[in-house]
Design an enzyme around this catalytic site. Structure first.
Site, PDB file in Angstrom:
ATOM      1  N   ARG A 245       0.855  -1.184   0.000  1.00 56.62           N
ATOM      2  CA  ARG A 245       0.000   0.000   0.000  1.00 56.62           C
ATOM      3  C   ARG A 245       0.892   1.235   0.000  1.00 56.62           C
ATOM      4  O   ARG A 245       1.918   1.285   0.685  1.00 56.62           O
ATOM      5  CB  ARG A 245      -0.907   0.029   1.242  1.00 56.62           C
ATOM      6  CG  ARG A 245      -2.048  -0.959   1.205  1.00 56.62           C
ATOM      7  CD  ARG A 245      -3.153  -0.504   0.238  1.00 56.62           C
ATOM      8  NE  ARG A 245      -4.184  -1.502   0.115  1.00 56.62           N
ATOM      9  CZ  ARG A 245      -4.219  -2.450  -0.820  1.00 56.62           C
ATOM     10  NH1 ARG A 245      -3.252  -2.530  -1.710  1.00 56.62           N
ATOM     11  NH2 ARG A 245      -5.210  -3.320  -0.874  1.00 56.62           N
ATOM     12  N   GLU A 274      -3.200   7.752  -5.678  1.00 55.87           N
ATOM     13  CA  GLU A 274      -3.249   6.998  -6.931  1.00 55.87           C
ATOM     14  C   GLU A 274      -4.381   7.563  -7.782  1.00 55.87           C
ATOM     15  O   GLU A 274      -5.503   7.637  -7.297  1.00 55.87           O
ATOM     16  CB  GLU A 274      -3.468   5.507  -6.662  1.00 55.87           C
ATOM     17  CG  GLU A 274      -2.274   4.851  -5.972  1.00 55.87           C
ATOM     18  CD  GLU A 274      -2.427   3.351  -5.788  1.00 55.87           C
ATOM     19  OE1 GLU A 274      -3.495   2.806  -6.171  1.00 55.87           O
ATOM     20  OE2 GLU A 274      -1.514   2.727  -5.252  1.00 55.87           O
ATOM     21  N   HIS A 293      -0.169   0.533 -10.169  1.00 60.54           N
ATOM     22  CA  HIS A 293      -0.905  -0.427  -9.341  1.00 60.54           C
ATOM     23  C   HIS A 293      -1.499  -1.554 -10.197  1.00 60.54           C
ATOM     24  O   HIS A 293      -2.712  -1.732 -10.281  1.00 60.54           O
ATOM     25  CB  HIS A 293      -2.016   0.276  -8.545  1.00 60.54           C
ATOM     26  CG  HIS A 293      -2.454  -0.522  -7.345  1.00 60.54           C
ATOM     27  ND1 HIS A 293      -3.032   0.059  -6.244  1.00 60.54           N
ATOM     28  CD2 HIS A 293      -2.392  -1.851  -7.071  1.00 60.54           C
ATOM     29  CE1 HIS A 293      -3.312  -0.879  -5.345  1.00 60.54           C
ATOM     30  NE2 HIS A 293      -2.933  -2.043  -5.840  1.00 60.54           N
ATOM     31  N   ILE A 294      -0.607  -2.339 -10.784  1.00 59.80           N
ATOM     32  CA  ILE A 294      -1.035  -3.410 -11.690  1.00 59.80           C
ATOM     33  C   ILE A 294      -0.654  -4.795 -11.159  1.00 59.80           C
ATOM     34  O   ILE A 294      -0.531  -5.755 -11.927  1.00 59.80           O
ATOM     35  CB  ILE A 294      -0.462  -3.208 -13.112  1.00 59.80           C
ATOM     36  CG1 ILE A 294       1.066  -3.032 -13.075  1.00 59.80           C
ATOM     37  CG2 ILE A 294      -1.126  -2.017 -13.786  1.00 59.80           C
ATOM     38  CD1 ILE A 294       1.725  -3.019 -14.453  1.00 59.80           C
TER      39      ILE A 294
END
Length: 328
Positions: A245, A274, A293-294
Site C-alpha cells: 500500500r 493513486e 498499481h497493476i
C-alpha cells in the site's frame, strides 16, 4: 426474506470483468445497476446509486464510509469488494449495521508476486533506463560500467510482511541464488522454514538487506513505516520495492533518500495518491520505477476476482455462505 418474485437491488461501482457480471445475471435474484465506466464512480453518483440497495459491489478506490452506508439505508446487507485490501471500508460502521463483507484474497497472490519480482528486477537492473537509451539514441558502443545495476545472486533479501503474498514473492526470488532471506512482522511464520527464512527485528532487516520488499497490510502501525529513519539505515547499494500500500511509505523521505544517494533505487507499484500526479518529484528520478498499481493485472486473475466478488455478493444477499467472507 424478500417477497417472492421481487428482485433485490445491487449497485456495482464500476465495470467489472464479465465473469462476475454473468454470475449475477444468471442468479436471477437481483436487479443490477452498474456505474458503466472504467473510471471511478463520482461521489455524488455513488451516494445516489446505493440508495435502497441490498448489495454493493465496490472497488479499492471507493471510500465506503458512514455517509455511503446512510445513503444506502437499512436494506443494505452485504458489501463485496473486488480486492484483497479493505482499508477503504469503514469496518466499525459496517459492523454496527450488521452488514456482511466479502473480499478476494488468495486469488491474486501469484499475479502480485510475479509483478513484484518483475518490478524488483526492472528496478535493480535498470530496465526502464535501458529501454529509454535505446529509443533516444543513447546506445552507442559497449561500455564496461554503462547501465550496471544489482543482481540477486549471493544477496540478502528482506521481506516486510511474510503473509500469503510475501511468501509467494520469497519463493520466487530464492531460485535466483539469494543467500539469506530475512523477514519481519508481528510473528514468526512456520512456512518460512522451507526457505530458511530468518525472523529478525525490523532494524536488522533494514540494515542488512540488499533488497527490501514491502508486502505488509496497511495498519496504524505500518502507516508511514518507511520514512527518513528507515531509509537512513539501508545500505546505499540497496534496492527498495513496495507492492503493498502506498501509505506505508513516506514518499517525500523516499525522494530525498533516492536523490541524495542514501539508497540505490526504488520500485513502486503503489503510491499516495493513486494515480500519482505527473509532476510528482519521484517521477523526475531515473532510479525510481513507478507502476500504476497493476499487481493483479492478468486476464485470468481479474476474471477470477470478478467471479469471486459476485459469488460473495450473492451469498450475502441470500443469507448463505460466502466463498471469502471477511471476519472482523
Amino acid at each position: 426474506m424478500q417477497a417472492a418474485g421481487k428482485l433485490m437491488k445491487v449497485f456495482v461501482t464500476r465495470r467489472i470483468p464479465q465473469e462476475g457480471m454473468k454470475i449475477l445475471s444468471a442468479a436471477g435474484v437481483c436487479e443490477v445497476c452498474v456505474w458503466d465506466s472504467d473510471e471511478p464512480v463520482q461521489r455524488a453518483e455513488l451516494l445516489k446509486g446505493v440508495q435502497g440497495a441490498h448489495g454493493l459491489l465496490c472497488l479499492l478506490s471507493d471510500k465506503i464510509d458512514a455517509e455511503v452506508l446512510d445513503a444506502a439505508g437499512p436494506n443494505l446487507k452485504v458489501i463485496s469488494t473486488l480486492s484483497v485490501g479493505f482499508d477503504h471500508l469503514a469496518l466499525d460502521e459496517i459492523k454496527k449495521r450488521g452488514i456482511r463483507v466479502g473480499y478476494t484474497p488468495d486469488v491474486l497472490t501469484d499475479a502480485t508476486a510475479e509483478l513484484t519480482v518483475a518490478l524488483l528486477l526492472a528496478t535493480a537492473r535498470r530496465l526502464p533506463e535501458g529501454v529509454e537509451e535505446v529509443k533516444n539514441g543513447g546506445w552507442s558502443s559497449w561500455k564496461p560500467l554503462w547501465l550496471c545495476g544489482y543482481g540477486l545472486s549471493g544477496s540478502t533479501v528482506g521481506v516486510i510482511g511474510l503473509g500469503r503474498i510475501g511468501m509467494a514473492i520469497a519463493r520466487r526470488l530464492m531460485p535466483f541464488g539469494v543467500k539469506r532471506l530475512l523477514y519481519s512482522g508481528r510473528t514468526a511464520k512456520a512456512d518460512a522454514a522451507e526457505l530458511n527464512g530468518e525472523f529478525v527485528p525490523l532494524d536488522t532487516l533494514v540494515s542488512e538487506s540488499d533488497f527490501i520488499v514491502v508486502s505488509c497490510s496497511l495498519t496504524p502501525e505500518t502507516q508511514g513505516l518507511c520514512n527518513k529513519a528507515f531509509f537512513s539505515k539501508m545500505k546505499n547499494t540497496a534496492v527498495f520495492v513496495n507492492s503493498s500500500r502506498g501509505a506505508v511509505v513516506n514518499q517525500e523521505d523516499l525522494y530525498e533518500a533516492l536523490k541524495g544517494g542514501q539508497i540505490a533505487a526504488a520500485g513502486l507499484d503503489v503510491t499516495t495518491p493513486e494515480p500519482l500526479p505527473t509532476n510528482h518529484p519521484l517521477l523526475t528520478l531515473k532510479n525510481c520505477v513507478v507502476l500504476p498499481h497493476i499487481g493483479s493485472a492478468t486476464y485470468s486473475t481479474r476474471g477470477i476476482m470478478g467471479a469471486l466478488s459476485a459469488r460473495n455478493l450473492l451469498g450475502g444477499l441470500q443469507g448463505t455462505e460466502m466463498p471469502s467472507e471477511l471476519t472482523f
